[in-house]
Write an enzyme that holds these catalytic residues in place. Structure first.
Site, PDB file in Angstrom:
ATOM      1  N   ARG A 199       0.872  -1.319  -0.057  1.00 35.88           N
ATOM      2  CA  ARG A 199      -0.259   0.064  -0.236  1.00 35.88           C
ATOM      3  C   ARG A 199       0.705   1.523  -0.136  1.00 35.88           C
ATOM      4  O   ARG A 199       1.993   1.870   0.674  1.00 35.88           O
ATOM      5  CB  ARG A 199      -0.945  -0.040   1.360  1.00 35.88           C
ATOM      6  CG  ARG A 199      -2.193  -0.574   0.782  1.00 35.88           C
ATOM      7  CD  ARG A 199      -3.035  -0.840   2.624  1.00 35.88           C
ATOM      8  NE  ARG A 199      -1.805  -0.961   4.146  1.00 35.88           N
ATOM      9  CZ  ARG A 199      -1.540   0.026   4.132  1.00 35.88           C
ATOM     10  NH1 ARG A 199      -1.937   1.384   4.031  1.00 35.88           N
ATOM     11  NH2 ARG A 199      -0.724   0.481   5.173  1.00 35.88           N
ATOM     12  N   LYS A 227      -8.715  -3.022   1.086  1.00 40.46           N
ATOM     13  CA  LYS A 227      -8.674  -2.176   1.845  1.00 40.46           C
ATOM     14  C   LYS A 227      -9.430  -0.986   1.800  1.00 40.46           C
ATOM     15  O   LYS A 227      -9.784  -0.699   2.317  1.00 40.46           O
ATOM     16  CB  LYS A 227      -7.195  -1.439   1.938  1.00 40.46           C
ATOM     17  CG  LYS A 227      -6.163  -3.029   1.979  1.00 40.46           C
ATOM     18  CD  LYS A 227      -6.174  -3.132   3.746  1.00 40.46           C
ATOM     19  CE  LYS A 227      -5.643  -4.367   4.224  1.00 40.46           C
ATOM     20  NZ  LYS A 227      -6.308  -4.456   5.476  1.00 40.46           N
ATOM     21  N   HIS A 233      -9.708  -4.728  12.245  1.00 41.26           N
ATOM     22  CA  HIS A 233      -8.127  -5.460  11.766  1.00 41.26           C
ATOM     23  C   HIS A 233      -8.478  -6.269  12.099  1.00 41.26           C
ATOM     24  O   HIS A 233      -7.288  -6.149  13.135  1.00 41.26           O
ATOM     25  CB  HIS A 233      -7.460  -3.892  11.373  1.00 41.26           C
ATOM     26  CG  HIS A 233      -6.285  -4.909  10.506  1.00 41.26           C
ATOM     27  ND1 HIS A 233      -5.169  -3.800  10.353  1.00 41.26           N
ATOM     28  CD2 HIS A 233      -5.873  -5.849   9.704  1.00 41.26           C
ATOM     29  CE1 HIS A 233      -4.956  -4.614   9.827  1.00 41.26           C
ATOM     30  NE2 HIS A 233      -5.343  -5.659   9.009  1.00 41.26           N
ATOM     31  N   SER A 264       0.511  -6.546   9.810  1.00 41.53           N
ATOM     32  CA  SER A 264       1.187  -7.294   8.640  1.00 41.53           C
ATOM     33  C   SER A 264       2.396  -7.539   9.902  1.00 41.53           C
ATOM     34  O   SER A 264       3.379  -6.716  10.728  1.00 41.53           O
ATOM     35  CB  SER A 264       1.595  -6.210   7.935  1.00 41.53           C
ATOM     36  OG  SER A 264       2.584  -7.258   7.367  1.00 41.53           O
ATOM     37  N   LYS A 286      -1.121 -13.166  12.599  1.00 45.44           N
ATOM     38  CA  LYS A 286      -2.291 -12.191  12.624  1.00 45.44           C
ATOM     39  C   LYS A 286      -3.434 -14.162  12.010  1.00 45.44           C
ATOM     40  O   LYS A 286      -3.594 -14.200  12.461  1.00 45.44           O
ATOM     41  CB  LYS A 286      -3.015 -11.666  11.832  1.00 45.44           C
ATOM     42  CG  LYS A 286      -4.324 -11.079  11.791  1.00 45.44           C
ATOM     43  CD  LYS A 286      -4.880  -9.519  12.132  1.00 45.44           C
ATOM     44  CE  LYS A 286      -4.249  -8.923  10.775  1.00 45.44           C
ATOM     45  NZ  LYS A 286      -4.699  -9.112   9.405  1.00 45.44           N
ATOM     46  N   THR A 287      -2.969 -13.808  10.692  1.00 41.97           N
ATOM     47  CA  THR A 287      -3.608 -14.738   9.835  1.00 41.97           C
ATOM     48  C   THR A 287      -2.354 -16.805   9.790  1.00 41.97           C
ATOM     49  O   THR A 287      -3.246 -16.947  10.234  1.00 41.97           O
ATOM     50  CB  THR A 287      -2.750 -14.512   8.721  1.00 41.97           C
ATOM     51  OG1 THR A 287      -3.555 -13.436   8.237  1.00 41.97           O
ATOM     52  CG2 THR A 287      -3.370 -15.844   7.598  1.00 41.97           C
ATOM     53  N   ASP A 324      -8.751 -11.766   8.462  1.00 45.57           N
ATOM     54  CA  ASP A 324      -8.381 -10.058   8.727  1.00 45.57           C
ATOM     55  C   ASP A 324      -9.835  -9.212   8.739  1.00 45.57           C
ATOM     56  O   ASP A 324      -9.117  -7.565   9.134  1.00 45.57           O
ATOM     57  CB  ASP A 324      -7.543 -10.048   6.954  1.00 45.57           C
ATOM     58  CG  ASP A 324      -6.981  -8.011   6.616  1.00 45.57           C
ATOM     59  OD1 ASP A 324      -6.439  -8.371   8.527  1.00 45.57           O
ATOM     60  OD2 ASP A 324      -7.055  -7.511   6.147  1.00 45.57           O
ATOM     61  N   ARG A 352       2.666 -12.444  -1.085  1.00 44.56           N
ATOM     62  CA  ARG A 352       2.040 -12.856  -0.101  1.00 44.56           C
ATOM     63  C   ARG A 352       1.218 -13.493  -1.736  1.00 44.56           C
ATOM     64  O   ARG A 352       1.381 -13.422  -2.459  1.00 44.56           O
ATOM     65  CB  ARG A 352       0.911 -10.909  -0.455  1.00 44.56           C
ATOM     66  CG  ARG A 352       1.025 -10.747   0.731  1.00 44.56           C
ATOM     67  CD  ARG A 352       0.044  -8.808   0.981  1.00 44.56           C
ATOM     68  NE  ARG A 352       0.841  -8.588   1.895  1.00 44.56           N
ATOM     69  CZ  ARG A 352      -0.475  -8.706   3.354  1.00 44.56           C
ATOM     70  NH1 ARG A 352      -0.822  -9.504   3.267  1.00 44.56           N
ATOM     71  NH2 ARG A 352       0.095  -8.009   4.140  1.00 44.56           N
TER      72      ARG A 352
END
Length: 538
Positions: free
Chosen positions: A60, A201, A221, A239, A243-244, A258, A323
């Protein structure tokens, strides 16, 4: 020009100002995969996944994200460096340029929706210049049935033109790329960047305004999963904090990785229909579910393939932000539909590169609000130009780049929901132990998983002196023991073997917390302000 796919209806884009385009509507992932390869825009990896390069932008671009300042947003959005205002007339002129650019071209259109809970469903039409961007939309948004498509009425539109370059002097942008939200016209306009994350996003940012302002629902988030007895766990984190990885658990059903909403009915629903996971250093041994999700239908971004089409997940020569996107059904153990009830535990994940936070600690309600508003993690050397030692990184609500309202609004909603649901909140350091980055080592994933499992199984005991130690600097309660984790690992100070260096570094981090929190203090009550570190460095 009208077009259709295997679906029966035809569509036109004339109402968007896109004229004489060759429209590929609702193509299957297989069709988009083959078109991408035929156009030379991607290759097939040995796993069957599509591998693409997103070009100039591999992540981003926060400084190029704008929100149109109008009657809806003017008095509600927290304007500043995160939410940068954009003039209505400038948007209209730039939009006209983008749709003129897409006219007479081949475009790829997909109707989809966000929010798995029917009460909050947001219908979306995505118009893409590239086929693989449209396949990303298939992966990441929820997929209507053919019956649902017959009378589909899109509420929001994403117009995505990576090949269009803005002229900053004329168009009001900072440089040639941009991602702009217009809440009056319900358009996300994206140009000059091929990074697909801007697509999801953009809609996430829109929902972060729509849900709290109009639906009294907290957008988060976070990732979420649910146990066999119906207990939902929520994982907040920026990031690279896990989290994932940590929410993808063979013993628990994945709700999503997410973006979620927490409703007044005390349910948690996924915004998305897929996952967008980092794959740096990915291995089947450590993350088998994610590794095995990389197959036909998945899209790998900015990875390096060898001559056999195998991915070198350790190769970061293009970017560290490599990714993969894939639809949720690539994961075996998922919650259908993507909705959970009865949230019982919330985990705030942080990759503390200073190595001073406990690997797990229990937070009081005031500490939870403080750490939620702070949203701490750390950048390590090499991740950005000029970063040669750990640097504190704070992102309010663990998602500041996507939060149009003031962080205190989301924190107040979270605090209220925590109290009403009786949720336990835990701060988990997935970062360094035994010293800072460059000296210590990254916390072993197996230990972090053991700590998470201990919480979910109720094995960490009650909040009392016998079971917990109050950290002398951060004031959080760290458990004295945990099944599957050596006792020495639970005390960050003990892992350093140098008390003076440990406390010096710990105080350095507490000062960073306090300095960051100054901009929020006037919006927070005394209880929240006292949730932070209370001891000062000399």
């Amino acid at each position: 020009m009208e077009s259709s796919s295997q679906f029966t209806q035809t569509i036109s884009l004339e109402q968007y100002g896109i004229k004489n385009a060759k429209i590929n509507y609702q193509l299957s992932p297989e069709e988009l995969h083959q078109i991408t390869i035929a156009k030379g825009q991607g290759v097939e990896a040995s796993s069957g996944a599509l591998a693409v390069n997103t070009g100039e932008f591999t992540g981003r671009s926060p400084q190029d994200r704008f929100i149109v300042k109008d009657d809806i947003t003017e008095d509600k959005v927290w304007w500043g460096k995160i939410n940068i205002p954009f003039e209505t007339d400038k948007f209209d002129k730039l939009y006209d340029k983008v749709v003129a650019y897409l006219s007479n071209k081949e475009v790829f259109v997909r109707d989809s929706y966000a929010c798995a809970d029917d009460n909050y469903k947001l219908n979306i039409r995505v118009i893409n210049e590239y086929p693989w961007s449209n396949q990303f939309a298939y992966n990441m948004f929820l997929r209507p049935t053919e019956g649902e498509l017959e009378n589909f009425d899109p509420e929001w539109t994403v117009v995505n033109a990576p090949g269009f370059m803005a002229n900053p002097d004329e168009d009001g942008t900072r440089q040639h790329n941009f991602a702009i939200l217009n809440f009056t016209k319900k358009i996300a306009l994206i140009g000059g960047t091929g990074y697909t994350g801007e697509i999801k996003k953009g809609i996430f940012s829109a929902l972060n305004f729509i849900l709290p302002v109009f639906k009294n629902t907290l957008p988060m988030h976070c990732s979420a999963n649910v146990g066999k007895y119906g207990d939902t766990a929520i994982f907040f984190g920026l990031s690279g904090t896990g989290k994932t990885t940590l929410s993808t658990d063979p013993n628990r059903s994945l709700i999503g990785d997410d973006e979620h909403g927490w409703t007044n009915e005390n349910t948690v629903f996924n915004f998305e229909g897929g996952c967008y996971a980092k794959v740096i250093n990915l291995s089947r041994e450590n993350e088998p579910e994610i590794f095995d999700a990389i197959k036909k239908g998945a899209i790998l971004e900015n990875v390096i393939l060898d001559k056999n089409g195998d991915v070198d997940f350790a190769d970061t020569s293009i970017t560290q932000n490599t990714r993969v996107s894939y639809p949720l059904h690539h994961i075996e153990n998922i919650q259908v539909p993507s909705i959970g009830k009865n949230p019982k535990n919330i985990f705030f994940l942080t990759a503390d590169a200073f190595g001073v936070l406990p690997p797990i600690s229990k937070l009081t309600p005031s500490q939870a609000a403080y750490h939620f508003i702070s949203g701490y993690t750390a950048k390590v050397a090499g991740t950005e130009a000029g970063v040669v030692e750990p640097v504190p990184s704070f992102s309010a609500c663990f998602g500041a780049p996507f939060m149009p309202l003031h962080p205190s609004k989301y924190a107040e909603m979270l605090s209220q929901k925590m109290i009403e649901a009786g949720v336990n909140v835990w701060l988990v350091n997935t970062g360094w132990t035994g010293g800072p980055y460059g000296v210590g080592t990254r916390m072993k994933l197996k230990y972090t998983r053991a700590m998470i499992n201990a919480v979910l199984n109720g094995d960490l005991g009650l909040y009392n002196y016998d079971d917990y130690h109050i950290h002398s600097v951060f004031g959080v309660a760290q458990p004295r023991s945990c099944p599957g984790v050596p006792t020495s690992v639970l005390s960050p100070r003990a892992t350093w073997n140098d008390d003076e260096a440990y406390y010096k570094t710990a105080f350095k981090l507490t000062n960073a917390f306090r300095e960051n929190f100054k901009k929020f203090e006037m919006h927070c009550n005394e209880e929240i302000r006292r949730g932070g570190p209370q001891r000062y460095a000399f």
